[in-house]
Write a protein that holds these residues in place. Structure first.
Motif, PDB file in Angstrom:
ATOM      1  N   GLU A 167       0.819  -1.220   0.000  1.00 10.68           N
ATOM      2  CA  GLU A 167       0.000   0.000   0.000  1.00 10.68           C
ATOM      3  C   GLU A 167       0.853   1.270   0.000  1.00 10.68           C
ATOM      4  OE1 GLU A 167      -3.358   0.118  -0.353  1.00 10.68           O
ATOM      5  OE2 GLU A 167      -3.175  -2.030  -0.670  1.00 10.68           O
ATOM      6  N   SER A 187      -0.513  -5.190   4.418  1.00  5.61           N
ATOM      7  CA  SER A 187      -1.741  -5.809   3.917  1.00  5.61           C
ATOM      8  C   SER A 187      -1.367  -7.197   3.416  1.00  5.61           C
ATOM      9  CB  SER A 187      -2.292  -4.976   2.756  1.00  5.61           C
ATOM     10  OG  SER A 187      -3.144  -5.754   1.932  1.00  5.61           O
ATOM     11  N   GLN A 189      -2.991  -8.693   1.160  1.00  4.94           N
ATOM     12  CA  GLN A 189      -3.708  -8.824  -0.116  1.00  4.94           C
ATOM     13  C   GLN A 189      -2.977  -9.591  -1.209  1.00  4.94           C
ATOM     14  OE1 GLN A 189      -4.888  -5.113  -2.029  1.00  4.94           O
ATOM     15  NE2 GLN A 189      -4.546  -6.131  -3.973  1.00  4.94           N
ATOM     16  N   ARG A 210       1.374   0.071   9.668  1.00  7.10           N
ATOM     17  CA  ARG A 210       1.593   1.261   8.844  1.00  7.10           C
ATOM     18  C   ARG A 210       2.360   2.277   9.678  1.00  7.10           C
ATOM     19  NH1 ARG A 210      -3.085   1.258   4.852  1.00  7.10           N
ATOM     20  NH2 ARG A 210      -3.234  -1.001   4.546  1.00  7.10           N
ATOM     21  N   GLU A 212       2.369   5.217  10.051  1.00  9.57           N
ATOM     22  CA  GLU A 212       1.617   6.451   9.825  1.00  9.57           C
ATOM     23  C   GLU A 212       2.153   7.538  10.737  1.00  9.57           C
ATOM     24  OE1 GLU A 212      -0.966   6.889   7.755  1.00  9.57           O
ATOM     25  OE2 GLU A 212      -1.974   4.940   7.517  1.00  9.57           O
ATOM     26  N   LEU A 220      -3.880   3.911  13.585  1.00 12.89           N
ATOM     27  CA  LEU A 220      -2.977   3.185  14.470  1.00 12.89           C
ATOM     28  C   LEU A 220      -1.774   2.757  13.626  1.00 12.89           C
ATOM     29  CD1 LEU A 220      -5.632   0.807  16.087  1.00 12.89           C
ATOM     30  CD2 LEU A 220      -4.524   2.724  17.232  1.00 12.89           C
ATOM     31  N   PHE A 223      -2.762  -2.458  13.295  1.00 16.49           N
ATOM     32  CA  PHE A 223      -4.206  -2.683  13.354  1.00 16.49           C
ATOM     33  C   PHE A 223      -4.534  -4.013  12.704  1.00 16.49           C
ATOM     34  CE2 PHE A 223      -5.299  -1.861   8.872  1.00 16.49           C
ATOM     35  CZ  PHE A 223      -4.182  -1.156   8.440  1.00 16.49           C
ATOM     36  N   MET A 225      -6.732  -6.405  10.210  1.00 16.48           N
ATOM     37  CA  MET A 225      -7.486  -6.276   8.967  1.00 16.48           C
ATOM     38  C   MET A 225      -7.889  -7.665   8.484  1.00 16.48           C
ATOM     39  SD  MET A 225      -6.741  -3.985   5.605  1.00 16.48           S
ATOM     40  CE  MET A 225      -5.030  -4.366   5.359  1.00 16.48           C
ATOM     41  N   GLU A 227      -9.138  -9.632   5.072  1.00 13.60           N
ATOM     42  CA  GLU A 227      -9.080  -9.385   3.634  1.00 13.60           C
ATOM     43  C   GLU A 227      -9.561 -10.598   2.823  1.00 13.60           C
ATOM     44  OE1 GLU A 227      -5.483  -6.741   2.539  1.00 13.60           O
ATOM     45  OE2 GLU A 227      -4.831  -7.893   4.269  1.00 13.60           O
ATOM     46  N   TYR A 332      -2.187  -1.849  -8.103  1.00 14.39           N
ATOM     47  CA  TYR A 332      -2.776  -3.111  -8.569  1.00 14.39           C
ATOM     48  C   TYR A 332      -4.235  -2.987  -9.008  1.00 14.39           C
ATOM     49  CZ  TYR A 332      -4.180  -2.705  -3.677  1.00 14.39           C
ATOM     50  OH  TYR A 332      -4.664  -2.229  -2.476  1.00 14.39           O
ATOM     51  N   GLU A 356     -14.224   5.839   6.441  1.00  9.94           N
ATOM     52  CA  GLU A 356     -13.807   4.617   5.745  1.00  9.94           C
ATOM     53  C   GLU A 356     -13.540   3.457   6.699  1.00  9.94           C
ATOM     54  OE1 GLU A 356     -10.159   4.970   3.426  1.00  9.94           O
ATOM     55  OE2 GLU A 356      -9.981   2.783   3.417  1.00  9.94           O
ATOM     56  N   ILE A 357     -14.260   2.366   6.481  1.00  8.72           N
ATOM     57  CA  ILE A 357     -13.960   1.140   7.232  1.00  8.72           C
ATOM     58  C   ILE A 357     -13.444   0.043   6.304  1.00  8.72           C
ATOM     59  CG2 ILE A 357     -15.478   1.553   9.215  1.00  8.72           C
ATOM     60  CD1 ILE A 357     -17.569  -0.288   7.848  1.00  8.72           C
ATOM     61  N   ILE A 358     -13.752   0.184   4.991  1.00  4.98           N
ATOM     62  CA  ILE A 358     -13.302  -0.812   4.016  1.00  4.98           C
ATOM     63  C   ILE A 358     -12.681  -0.115   2.821  1.00  4.98           C
ATOM     64  CG2 ILE A 358     -14.059  -2.489   2.255  1.00  4.98           C
ATOM     65  CD1 ILE A 358     -16.190  -3.478   4.037  1.00  4.98           C
ATOM     66  N   ARG A 363      -8.844  -6.269  -9.203  1.00  6.49           N
ATOM     67  CA  ARG A 363      -7.394  -6.221  -9.418  1.00  6.49           C
ATOM     68  C   ARG A 363      -7.057  -6.317 -10.901  1.00  6.49           C
ATOM     69  NH1 ARG A 363      -7.840  -5.066  -4.093  1.00  6.49           N
ATOM     70  NH2 ARG A 363      -8.092  -6.902  -2.771  1.00  6.49           N
ATOM     71  N   GLY A 402     -10.336  -5.017   2.108  1.00  7.16           N
ATOM     72  CA  GLY A 402      -9.831  -5.116   3.476  1.00  7.16           C
ATOM     73  C   GLY A 402     -10.700  -4.293   4.404  1.00  7.16           C
ATOM     74  N   GLY A 404     -10.922  -2.776   8.227  1.00 10.41           N
ATOM     75  CA  GLY A 404     -10.154  -2.497   9.438  1.00 10.41           C
ATOM     76  C   GLY A 404     -10.999  -2.786  10.667  1.00 10.41           C
TER      77      GLY A 404
HETATM   78  O1  4AD Z   1      -7.685   1.055   2.311  1.00 10.35           O
HETATM   79  P1  4AD Z   1      -6.568   0.178   2.779  1.00 10.35           P
HETATM   80  O2  4AD Z   1      -5.210   0.769   2.850  1.00 10.35           O
HETATM   81  O3  4AD Z   1      -6.597  -1.077   1.812  1.00 10.35           O
HETATM   82  C1  4AD Z   1      -5.724  -2.099   1.759  1.00 10.35           C
HETATM   83  O4  4AD Z   1      -4.808  -2.291   2.548  1.00 10.35           O
HETATM   84  C2  4AD Z   1      -6.034  -3.122   0.705  1.00 10.35           C
HETATM   85  N1  4AD Z   1      -4.798  -3.859   0.370  1.00 10.35           N
HETATM   86  C3  4AD Z   1      -7.114  -4.042   1.210  1.00 10.35           C
HETATM   87  C4  4AD Z   1      -7.513  -5.081   0.210  1.00 10.35           C
HETATM   88  O5  4AD Z   1      -8.049  -4.733  -0.823  1.00 10.35           O
HETATM   89  N2  4AD Z   1      -7.282  -6.336   0.489  1.00 10.35           N
HETATM   90  O6  4AD Z   1      -6.925  -0.400   4.219  1.00 10.35           O
HETATM   91  C5  4AD Z   1      -8.101  -1.123   4.410  1.00 10.35           C
HETATM   92  C6  4AD Z   1      -8.774  -0.724   5.710  1.00 10.35           C
HETATM   93  C7  4AD Z   1      -9.213   0.731   5.775  1.00 10.35           C
HETATM   94  O7  4AD Z   1     -10.454   0.913   5.141  1.00 10.35           O
HETATM   95  C8  4AD Z   1      -9.282   0.959   7.261  1.00 10.35           C
HETATM   96  O8  4AD Z   1     -10.474   0.433   7.805  1.00 10.35           O
HETATM   97  C9  4AD Z   1      -8.124   0.143   7.759  1.00 10.35           C
HETATM   98  O9  4AD Z   1      -7.856  -0.850   6.796  1.00 10.35           O
HETATM   99  N3  4AD Z   1      -6.931   0.969   7.987  1.00 10.35           N
HETATM  100  C10 4AD Z   1      -6.508   1.386   9.188  1.00 10.35           C
HETATM  101  N4  4AD Z   1      -7.012   1.208  10.428  1.00 10.35           N
HETATM  102  C11 4AD Z   1      -6.342   1.758  11.454  1.00 10.35           C
HETATM  103  N5  4AD Z   1      -5.206   2.462  11.334  1.00 10.35           N
HETATM  104  C12 4AD Z   1      -4.652   2.664  10.122  1.00 10.35           C
HETATM  105  N6  4AD Z   1      -3.514   3.338  10.014  1.00 10.35           N
HETATM  106  C13 4AD Z   1      -5.319   2.124   8.974  1.00 10.35           C
HETATM  107  N7  4AD Z   1      -5.065   2.117   7.647  1.00 10.35           N
HETATM  108  C14 4AD Z   1      -6.050   1.410   7.081  1.00 10.35           C
END
Ligand code: 4AD
Ligand code: MG
Length: 433
Positions: A167, A187, A189, A210, A212, A220, A223, A225, A227, A332, A356-358, A363, A402, A404
């Motif tokens: 990511e 991830s 994924q 992450r 972040e 966080l 966290f 996830m 997927e 991707y 955003e939760i998802i 792909r 994914g 969270g």
């Molecule tokens: O949107 P994200 O970055 O998507 C992916 O990682 C894809 N590879 C998923 C996939 O398609 N298989 O992250 C997905 C979800 C977000 O919508 C959010 O709910 C959570 O992961 N998320 C976090 N939660 C807490 N802290 C963070 N720093 C987060 N970053 C993402």
């Protein structure tokens, strides 16, 4: 001794039982002591009258410090006003370990400030609200597993140590890996995609990382996830899967975690509205709606919290925003056949400000296009050779997303900040306890 857990007391009215737990709070009124005893499954009020238990036991109740561990024996009786509808008429009390009198999170005091609570997370978990949040979290995780297991998905665990970014390279945690460099996974994924080509419908579920640098209530550094990844699924099918999935999780919590949601004072009428179908909003329309709320937003960017909030003011249930601009999304993602500026991506946004939760997408399954995207994103090709193999040997359209866990817990429990939605949060400059 007839040991019973608090959550099962309702089945034992009229009987003598023993509860083992900790003193949550107490009140003495003349010759009656009211002890609130918690055992991890709930809290029950135990009423001790000096006449029934005797001088010595009453004195014990009187001086007992908060969080002392104990075993109490008494008769269960129905009581309308008590949580769970029962209380215990105390007969005997055995102190297992008296707690030091300076328990840092005294119930009687004004609520300590958040920094203090975070430093005492290991004790804060015992507080009623934190207990309720983590009970709902456990239910959400169980609901997630049940949803996929019941639909013929195979659980395939993805690795935590990885050789490449998934990511974006800016939030990678570096790890020394013998004489090499590795990263903590962002991830699972890419590995789920490999597994989907072996097993059709799969999901991976684990911690992700992450780096972040953002200090928001939604980020966080570690966290959880989940997927799912499905062969032969397109964006439309993916959106259906998302709404079924999210609705299932919410319904499960409403069904099995009533008591906890009550403790959290969650307005469950809002959660009852979470049923398919969820509104679907094209990115372009979302941009329009955001601007109409008076919030400035340039076309082509990903949404931040203020944009999500502006968009969601019109909705009382989750929304599926689809076809984000390809340029701000991951390498991707399949381009929209109608307009390659857009990606076949979809985010699920929760209402009430949770956002955003998802995140998910269809792909790229074409080898040449994927190679081109990896180059455009200036990613090294070698670590992705195995991923490209999936396009060389029997490639098919496929999609996944994914979710969270902590953000979902925050929304369902109505918790402002996701640091309270994981047992031991990891955040910028925060790794104790
Ligand atoms: O949107 P994200 O970055 O998507 C992916 O990682 C894809 N590879 C998923 C996939 O398609 N298989 O992250 C997905 C979800 C977000 O919508 C959010 O709910 C959570 O992961 N998320 C976090 N939660 C807490 N802290 C963070 N720093 C987060 N970053 C993402
Ligand atoms: Mg995202």
């Amino acid at each position: 001794m007839n040991h019973v857990y608090v959550e099962e007391l309702g089945k034992h009215t009229g009987s003598e039982v023993t509860i083992r737990g900790w003193l949550y709070n107490k009140r003495i009124k003349g010759k009656i002591a009211f002890l609130l005893v918690r055992d991890g499954t709930g809290i029950v009020q135990c009423v001790a009258s000096k006449a029934d238990v005797g001088e010595a036991a009453f004195a014990t109740c009187d001086k007992l410090s908060q969080e002392s561990s104990l075993a109490v024996t008494g008769t269960v009786r129905a009581d309308e006003r008590s949580p769970g509808g029962v209380e215990i008429g105390l007969k005997k009390i055995e102190v297992i370990a008296e707690a030091a009198p300076d328990y840092p999170i005294q119930i009687q005091d004004v609520v300590p400030e958040i920094g203090f609570l975070m430093q005492h997370r290991h004790l804060w978990l015992r507080s009623r609200k934190q207990w309720a949040i983590l009970r709902v979290r456990a239910e959400i995780i169980r609901a997630i597993r049940d949803f996929f297991d019941q639909r013929g998905f195979t659980l395939v665990d993805s690795p935590i140590l990885t050789p490449a970014a998934c990511e974006g390279t800016t939030t990678l945690f570096n790890v020394d890996y013998f004489d090499d460099k590795a990263y903590l996974t962002q991830s699972g994924q890419l590995y789920a995609e490999a597994a989907a080509m072996a097993m059709g419908k799969v999901y991976c579920f684990g911690p992700t990382f992450r780096a972040e640098k953002s200090k928001t209530r939604k980020h966080l550094t570690e966290f959880w996830m989940v997927e799912p990844e499905v062969a032969f699924l397109d964006l439309n099918g993916l959106m259906e899967l998302m709404e079924q999935f999210v609705s299932h999780i919410v319904a499960r919590c409403l069904e099995r975690r009533k008591e906890e949601l009550k403790v959290l004072e969650r307005d469950t009428t809002k959660l009852e509205k979470v049923r398919p179908p969820f509104p679907r909003v094209h990115y372009n329309d979302a941009v329009e709606k955001i601007r109409k709320k008076g919030v400035e937003f340039p076309w082509g960017e990903d949404f931040g919290a203020p944009h999500e909030e502006a968009l969601m003011t019109d909705y009382d249930r989750p929304v599926l925003v689809h076809r984000f601009p390809a340029a701000v999304k991951a390498f991707y993602m399949q381009p929209d056949p109608e307009d390659a500026k857009h990606a076949m991506a979809c985010d699920c946004l929760a209402p009430e400000g949770y956002g955003e939760i998802i995140g998910g997408s269809q792909r790229i399954h074409d080898l040449k296009l994927l190679e081109q995207r990896i180059a455009e994103h200036q990613l090294p090709i070698e670590p992705f050779e195995w991923y490209l193999d999936l396009r060389r040997y029997g490639t098919v359209p496929h999609s996944g997303f994914g979710l969270g866990v902590e953000r979902t817990v925050a929304w369902i429990t109505g918790t402002e900040h996701i640091r309270e939605c994981v047992p031991f949060p990891r955040m910028l400059y925060k790794i104790y306890p």
